[in-house]
Write a protein that holds these residues in place. Structure first.
Motif, PDB file in Angstrom:
ATOM      1  N   ARG A  86       0.853  -1.191   0.000  1.00 25.53           N
ATOM      2  CA  ARG A  86       0.000   0.000   0.000  1.00 25.53           C
ATOM      3  C   ARG A  86       0.883   1.234   0.000  1.00 25.53           C
ATOM      4  N   PHE A  88       0.612   5.563   0.283  1.00 27.45           N
ATOM      5  CA  PHE A  88      -0.254   6.703   0.581  1.00 27.45           C
ATOM      6  C   PHE A  88       0.565   7.782   1.296  1.00 27.45           C
ATOM      7  N   THR A  95      -3.689  14.773   6.080  1.00 24.92           N
ATOM      8  CA  THR A  95      -3.573  14.170   7.406  1.00 24.92           C
ATOM      9  C   THR A  95      -3.326  15.212   8.491  1.00 24.92           C
ATOM     10  N   GLY A 112      -5.092  -2.761   8.499  1.00 30.23           N
ATOM     11  CA  GLY A 112      -5.044  -1.447   7.859  1.00 30.23           C
ATOM     12  C   GLY A 112      -4.095  -0.491   8.563  1.00 30.23           C
ATOM     13  N   LYS A 124      -8.628   4.888  11.953  1.00 27.42           N
ATOM     14  CA  LYS A 124      -8.253   4.086  10.778  1.00 27.42           C
ATOM     15  C   LYS A 124      -8.472   4.934   9.536  1.00 27.42           C
ATOM     16  N   TYR A 126      -6.641   4.037   6.264  1.00 28.32           N
ATOM     17  CA  TYR A 126      -6.401   3.298   5.019  1.00 28.32           C
ATOM     18  C   TYR A 126      -6.520   1.806   5.264  1.00 28.32           C
ATOM     19  N   GLU A 127      -6.987   1.092   4.245  1.00 33.70           N
ATOM     20  CA  GLU A 127      -6.983  -0.369   4.221  1.00 33.70           C
ATOM     21  C   GLU A 127      -5.702  -0.817   3.533  1.00 33.70           C
TER      22      GLU A 127
END
Length: 128
Positions: A86, A88, A95, A112, A124, A126-127
């Motif tokens: 992942r 990001f 954020t 996540g 939470k 992001y996955e």
């Protein structure tokens, strides 16, 4: 006062309240088991590579960044754990206002990615 004017004003005021410190600390935490593999993290900022890190469960690495309300900055990290990957932004204008913090803790977990500014309450974001 019209909403067209009020919404940007509220956003600017919120950013000014949050921007009371000249530096933000980011602490990336591995909250995933070391099995099947340890967490690998590679972060970049404006083309500069922080060098890939391999973290054990519970281990973290950190860095500081000078905060500037008028500059749109983005630190992007790629996370690899087993077959999961992942990418990001861990620190950005997205954020920063959500957390309104001078220390940000992104925590990679099996289900996540969670963010906190105090290591007590987590959100939470992001996955995998």
């Amino acid at each position: 006062m019209s909403r067209v004017f009020l919404i940007p004003l509220v956003i600017v005021l919120f950013h000014l309240v949050c921007a009371t410190s000249s530096e933000i600390a980011v602490h990336i935490i591995s909250g995933v088991p070391d099995n099947p593999t340890k967490l690998r993290v590679n972060c970049t900022y404006e083309g500069a590579d922080f060098q890939e890190r391999t973290l054990n469960d519970g281990q973290e690495f950190s860095w500081g960044h000078s905060d500037n309300f008028f500059v749109d900055y983005m630190f992007v990290c790629k996370f690899d754990w087993g077959t999961k990957t992942r990418t990001f932004p861990v620190l950005s204008m997205r954020t920063r206002p959500i957390l309104c913090a001078h220390t940000i803790y992104p925590d990679a977990r099996a289900d996540g990615f969670y963010f906190s500014n105090d290591k007590k309450s987590w959100k939470k974001m992001y996955e995998w």
